[in-house]
Motif scaffolding. Structure first.
Motif, short mmCIF file in Angstrom:
data_model
loop_
_atom_site.label_atom_id
_atom_site.label_comp_id
_atom_site.label_asym_id
_atom_site.label_seq_id
_atom_site.Cartn_x
_atom_site.Cartn_y
_atom_site.Cartn_z
N THR A 145 18.13 4.18 14.03
CA THR A 145 19.28 3.30 13.84
C THR A 145 20.49 3.96 14.49
O THR A 145 20.79 5.13 14.20
N VAL A 146 21.15 3.24 15.38
CA VAL A 146 22.27 3.81 16.13
C VAL A 146 23.47 2.89 16.03
O VAL A 146 23.36 1.68 16.22
N ARG A 147 24.63 3.47 15.73
CA ARG A 147 25.86 2.67 15.68
C ARG A 147 27.05 3.54 16.03
O ARG A 147 27.03 4.76 15.86
N GLN A 148 28.10 2.88 16.56
CA GLN A 148 29.36 3.58 16.77
C GLN A 148 30.12 3.62 15.45
O GLN A 148 30.18 2.63 14.72
N ILE A 149 30.71 4.77 15.15
CA ILE A 149 31.47 4.93 13.91
C ILE A 149 32.86 4.32 14.11
O ILE A 149 33.61 4.76 14.99
N GLU A 150 33.19 3.32 13.32
CA GLU A 150 34.44 2.60 13.48
C GLU A 150 35.65 3.54 13.36
O GLU A 150 35.73 4.37 12.46
N GLY A 151 36.57 3.39 14.32
CA GLY A 151 37.79 4.18 14.29
C GLY A 151 37.64 5.61 14.73
O GLY A 151 38.59 6.40 14.64
N SER A 152 36.46 6.00 15.22
CA SER A 152 36.21 7.40 15.57
C SER A 152 36.56 7.71 17.02
O SER A 152 36.51 8.87 17.43
N GLY A 153 36.85 6.68 17.81
CA GLY A 153 37.12 6.93 19.22
C GLY A 153 35.88 7.10 20.05
O GLY A 153 35.92 7.68 21.14
N GLY A 154 34.74 6.60 19.55
CA GLY A 154 33.52 6.62 20.35
C GLY A 154 32.39 7.46 19.80
O GLY A 154 31.36 7.61 20.47
N ALA A 155 32.53 8.02 18.60
CA ALA A 155 31.43 8.82 18.03
C ALA A 155 30.25 7.92 17.70
O ALA A 155 30.41 6.80 17.23
N LEU A 156 29.05 8.43 17.97
CA LEU A 156 27.83 7.66 17.77
C LEU A 156 27.01 8.30 16.65
O LEU A 156 26.78 9.51 16.64
N GLU A 157 26.58 7.49 15.70
CA GLU A 157 25.73 7.96 14.60
C GLU A 157 24.29 7.55 14.87
O GLU A 157 24.00 6.39 15.11
N TRP A 158 23.40 8.55 14.85
CA TRP A 158 21.96 8.32 15.00
C TRP A 158 21.29 8.65 13.67
O TRP A 158 21.50 9.74 13.13
N ILE A 159 20.50 7.72 13.14
CA ILE A 159 19.72 7.98 11.93
C ILE A 159 18.25 7.91 12.31
O ILE A 159 17.77 6.89 12.81
N SER A 160 17.54 9.02 12.10
CA SER A 160 16.16 9.14 12.55
C SER A 160 15.22 8.37 11.63
O SER A 160 15.60 7.96 10.53
N PRO A 161 13.98 8.15 12.07
CA PRO A 161 13.00 7.48 11.21
C PRO A 161 12.79 8.20 9.87
O PRO A 161 12.43 7.57 8.87
#
Length: 435
Positions: free
Chosen positions: A393-409
């Motif tokens: 699961t991948v999403r941009q963190i709102e308000g972070s200026g482009g940080a991406l959160e990856w959640i593994s299986p």
């Protein structure tokens, strides 16, 4: 196994959040436990190797310092024989042991508590040993903090940036000295071949290679052309140097020019030399793919071709950051901005340049995602595939200026920060503006 402590100043990457780690150790947890044990054992090996060396030097010292070299060579030979490695590898082990035990004991402490890997320690010693001794003490704590949080690829990159920033004050002087050494060299090779090497300013060399590559790609795009990209590049360079033009190439390959992406503080372009130098000292001018360059060179580049992509690091409130749902394909200017912000593939630990990546919608277009800076990031082909088909699961963190959160299986959370920050504009910002 002890918990991993993330320093407050850790930037581009963070190890898994404890809340995502299952109560029962899974396969990855057990692999990491073995990795921690290997780090601890590596630290112990360095201590014992150095103790072996010190013992030999102490014995040799009883008969005069002139025998130190013999003692060193004897230890190297015995290590190589006892560990069944080459003497070259034994010498590298001795140098590493001496470095972490005597010059960088904080690195040895971190390694012995499994807060960094042996590879991180090796890279740190390699990079810091090239730095002037008076700068090492200031750089070491920052480098250790990165080693304890960053994967190897981004760790190496960020430590190099720390070193470049620390050494920037002397860059102009060192550049002028190095510039005097520019030259070309021909080196003979087997089978009637030879190497032609150019030693010159990094900006120009990278621009030359980029132009040659762009022309070569246009050439081999012709259906009848069967050359590899490397072969085409060599042929294009030969044509340009021998004939001085590209008339022998297809129409689409002509007129291609080199492009340079220059990031420079807006204040560094001021006519006031003192103010400009002060701005550059805080945030040096950087050319993509090259690194920091002298201020004079940056000002020269900034005044050249108006088609050059110049990024001013002062926020410009007129910046348009989204085309919303009006179109799927990002316009060229938005793709450039997305890649400039990230600089690299935004997968954990990946070091593939953004220029070679695909621009991905974090929230898929078909699921309502917008074509906006806040929903776009560069991913290399492999990680793009994993994102869509690997159970992550991948999403941009709102308000972070482009940080991406990856959640593994397995539920572990990894956060990847972009290399550069872009101002985040919100409706409330405009509403509160005085004009």
């Amino acid at each position: 196994m002890s918990d991993v402590v993330v320093p407050e100043d850790a930037e581009a990457f963070s190890w898994p959040d404890d809340s995502f780690i299952p109560d029962i150790p899974d396969a990855l947890a057990m692999v990491r436990e073995v990795a921690d044990i290997m780090a601890v054992l590596a630290a112990q090996q360095f201590e014992r190797v150095d103790a072996m060396r010190q013992e030999a030097l102490a014995v040799a010292g009883q008969y005069g310092r002139q025998l130190n070299d013999v003692a060193e060579r004897s230890v190297r030979l015995e290590l190589a024989a006892g560990l069944r490695i080459t003497e070259h590898a034994a010498e590298a082990l001795l140098r590493m042991a001496e470095a972490v035990v005597h010059r960088y004991p904080a690195v040895l402490d971190s390694l012995s508590h499994a807060r960094m890997t042996e590879r991180h320690a090796s890279i740190m010693v390699e990079l810091l040993d090239e730095v002037e001794p008076e700068l090492r003490d200031d750089l070491l704590p920052h480098a250790i903090a990165l080693a304890e949080t960053e994967p190897v690829g981004s760790f190496r990159r960020r430590v190099r940036k720390l070193i470049e920033l620390a050494r920037y004050t002397t860059l102009a002087e060192r550049y002028e000295v190095a510039l005097e050494q520019r030259r070309t060299v021909v080196q003979k090779a087997p089978d009637g071949m030879a190497w032609l090497m150019l030693y010159g300013p990094a900006v120009e060399v990278h621009a030359i290679h980029e132009r040659v590559t762009a022309i070569a790609k246009a050439v081999i795009a012709q259906p009848e052309d069967t050359r590899t990209l490397d072969q085409a590049r060599a042929d294009v360079m030969s044509d340009l140097l021998l004939e001085g033009h590209t008339d022998v190439h297809p129409e689409r390959a002509r007129g291609i020019k080199a492009t340079v992406v220059l990031t420079i503080p807006a204040l560094a372009l001021l006519e006031d030399e003192t103010a400009a130098a002060a701005a550059a000292a805080v945030q040096p001018p950087v050319v993509e793919g090259v690194g920091p360059i002298p201020l004079a060179k940056a000002r020269e580049l900034a005044g050249r071709d108006p088609a050059m992509m110049r990024i001013l690091t002062h926020p410009e409130t007129g910046m348009v950051l989204s085309v919303s749902r009006d179109r799927y394909e990002p316009p060229p200017w938005l793709m450039k901005l997305v890649k400039w912000r990230a600089e690299r593939c935004m997968a954990p630990g990946c070091s593939i340049p953004a220029s070679r990546c695909q621009v991905d919608h974090s929230l898929a277009w078909e699921e309502g995602g917008h074509t906006a800076l806040a929903n776009l990031c560069p991913l290399c082909t492999g990680h793009h595939t994993i994102k869509h088909h690997g159970g992550w699961t991948v999403r941009q963190i709102e308000g972070s200026g482009g940080a991406l959160e990856w959640i593994s299986p397995s539920g572990r959370r990894y956060v990847v920060q972009p290399e550069r920050q872009v101002p985040v504009f919100r409706p409330s910002d405009a509403a509160d503006a005085p004009f």
